[in-house]
Design an enzyme around this catalytic site. Sequence first.
Site, short mmCIF file in Angstrom:
data_model
loop_
_atom_site.label_atom_id
_atom_site.label_comp_id
_atom_site.label_asym_id
_atom_site.label_seq_id
_atom_site.Cartn_x
_atom_site.Cartn_y
_atom_site.Cartn_z
CB ALA A 65 -0.89 -0.01 1.23
N GLY A 108 0.79 -5.09 1.02
CA GLY A 108 -0.40 -5.18 0.18
C GLY A 108 -0.12 -5.81 -1.18
CD GLU A 111 -2.06 -7.75 3.08
OE1 GLU A 111 -1.93 -6.57 2.68
OE2 GLU A 111 -2.43 -8.04 4.23
CD GLU A 131 1.83 -5.45 5.69
OE1 GLU A 131 2.69 -6.33 5.95
OE2 GLU A 131 1.02 -5.57 4.76
C1 HXC Z 1 5.02 4.45 -1.15
C2 HXC Z 1 6.91 3.49 -2.02
C3 HXC Z 1 6.56 2.25 -1.46
C4 HXC Z 1 5.34 2.17 -0.73
C5 HXC Z 1 8.42 2.01 -2.50
N1 HXC Z 1 8.07 3.30 -2.66
N2 HXC Z 1 7.51 1.35 -1.78
N3 HXC Z 1 6.15 4.58 -1.87
N4 HXC Z 1 4.61 3.30 -0.59
N5 HXC Z 1 4.92 1.02 -0.19
C6 HXC Z 1 8.80 4.34 -3.39
C7 HXC Z 1 10.00 4.83 -2.61
O1 HXC Z 1 9.60 5.78 -1.65
C8 HXC Z 1 10.83 5.44 -3.71
O2 HXC Z 1 10.29 6.69 -4.05
C9 HXC Z 1 10.59 4.51 -4.88
O3 HXC Z 1 9.36 3.82 -4.58
C10 HXC Z 1 11.68 3.46 -5.06
O4 HXC Z 1 11.85 2.78 -3.83
P1 HXC Z 1 13.26 2.65 -3.07
O5 HXC Z 1 12.96 2.44 -1.64
O6 HXC Z 1 14.17 3.77 -3.44
O7 HXC Z 1 13.81 1.32 -3.74
P2 HXC Z 1 14.80 0.23 -3.09
O8 HXC Z 1 15.91 0.93 -2.34
O9 HXC Z 1 15.15 -0.68 -4.22
O10 HXC Z 1 13.94 -0.55 -2.02
C11 HXC Z 1 12.84 -1.35 -2.45
C12 HXC Z 1 11.96 -1.74 -1.24
C13 HXC Z 1 11.58 -0.44 -0.45
C14 HXC Z 1 12.75 -2.69 -0.31
C15 HXC Z 1 10.74 -2.47 -1.78
O11 HXC Z 1 11.03 0.49 -1.39
C16 HXC Z 1 10.55 -0.67 0.61
O12 HXC Z 1 10.88 -1.14 1.71
N6 HXC Z 1 9.31 -0.27 0.37
C17 HXC Z 1 8.24 -0.34 1.35
C18 HXC Z 1 7.75 -1.78 1.50
C19 HXC Z 1 6.67 -1.86 2.56
O13 HXC Z 1 6.88 -1.55 3.75
N7 HXC Z 1 5.45 -2.30 2.15
C20 HXC Z 1 4.34 -2.43 3.04
C21 HXC Z 1 3.48 -1.21 2.98
S1 HXC Z 1 2.17 -1.25 4.14
P3 HXC Z 1 11.23 8.03 -4.09
O14 HXC Z 1 10.25 9.09 -4.44
O15 HXC Z 1 11.84 8.16 -2.77
O16 HXC Z 1 12.20 7.73 -5.18
C22 HXC Z 1 0.99 -2.19 3.41
C23 HXC Z 1 -0.30 -2.36 4.18
C24 HXC Z 1 -1.31 -3.13 3.38
O17 HXC Z 1 1.14 -2.67 2.34
C25 HXC Z 1 -2.68 -2.99 4.00
C26 HXC Z 1 -3.76 -3.45 3.04
C27 HXC Z 1 -5.16 -3.20 3.52
#
Ligand code: HXC
Length: 258
Positions: A65, A108, A111, A131
């Site tokens: 998400a 997400g 999921e 998360e």
């Molecule tokens: C918003 C995101 C994002 C996310 C990545 N980006 N994931 N933006 N929400 N979930 C953006 C980064 O901010 C960045 O933007 C660009 O994508 C590239 O990501 P990087 O982090 O620079 O890439 P990298 O270093 O290769 O790392 C990849 C990654 C990391 C390990 C996947 O991006 C990451 O940890 N992302 C978050 C993963 C996460 O926590 N997902 C769970 C979300 S909560 P900029 O603008 O800075 O370049 C969830 C709840 C679900 O999903 C609930 C459902 C009801």
Amino acid sequence: PKLEYLLTETRGRVAIVTLHRPKALNALCSELFYELNQVMKDYDNNKDIGAIVLTGSERAFAAGADIKQMKDRHFIENYTEDFLGHWTQITKVRKPIIAAVNGFALGGGCELAMMCDIIYAGDKAVFGQPEIKLGTIPGAGGTQRLVKAVGKSKAMEICLTGSVNLSAEEAERAGLVSRVFPADVLVDEAVKTAEKIANLSLPIVEMVKDSINTSFETPLSAGLNFERRLFQATFASQDQKEGMAAFAEKRKANFVHN
Ligand code: HXC
């Protein structure tokens, strides 16, 4: 209407939907999910489509998400607006959906893949539920569907640490994924399977999906009753008559999706 976050294409009776928000690793902002729901619903209602492939980019199926979009939200607005409740709509699609997962399927994203019917993975795919590291919990099946796919201990480890992820190979071994392919042929392989399914009788295919999904919601005896009733009902279709006649006559069946 023009799509901002998705690419779509059809190959014969197969629709291919590609998550396309490359700047954010396909982070699932609300608008993206609204587009996805609409596109899926349209394909579900389109008689010329028999199966759907859902994919992302080579780097990411979806990184979860959209964290930046949700970070300042509060409980009461989440509750009254049923925040992300619309994500469940995709599970109402009657046609089979194959997720073709390359790269990150996190939070997400994992999921969303689990809401699909079959998951194929590219060899560099990564599945995880990070998360907890953000101070929240999976909200769309990470503590529910994942348990059913990989069992309690692995699901606990993945969701409680937020950092133990499954590689494609581990995900296949655990049963989350049914096959692993080299990343560059993944989508074509998913389309091949989708074509195979799409050329069978659509109503019968939908009954199989319905029946398997019912197994997750019912005790065994009720599930078996449901299955047997649908099996009996297939005999009201033209395609059952055609399928069995074709076998007896040693020819290929020509299904009319009726
Ligand atoms: C918003 C995101 C994002 C996310 C990545 N980006 N994931 N933006 N929400 N979930 C953006 C980064 O901010 C960045 O933007 C660009 O994508 C590239 O990501 P990087 O982090 O620079 O890439 P990298 O270093 O290769 O790392 C990849 C990654 C990391 C390990 C996947 O991006 C990451 O940890 N992302 C978050 C993963 C996460 O926590 N997902 C769970 C979300 S909560 P900029 O603008 O800075 O370049 C969830 C709840 C679900 O999903 C609930 C459902 C009801």
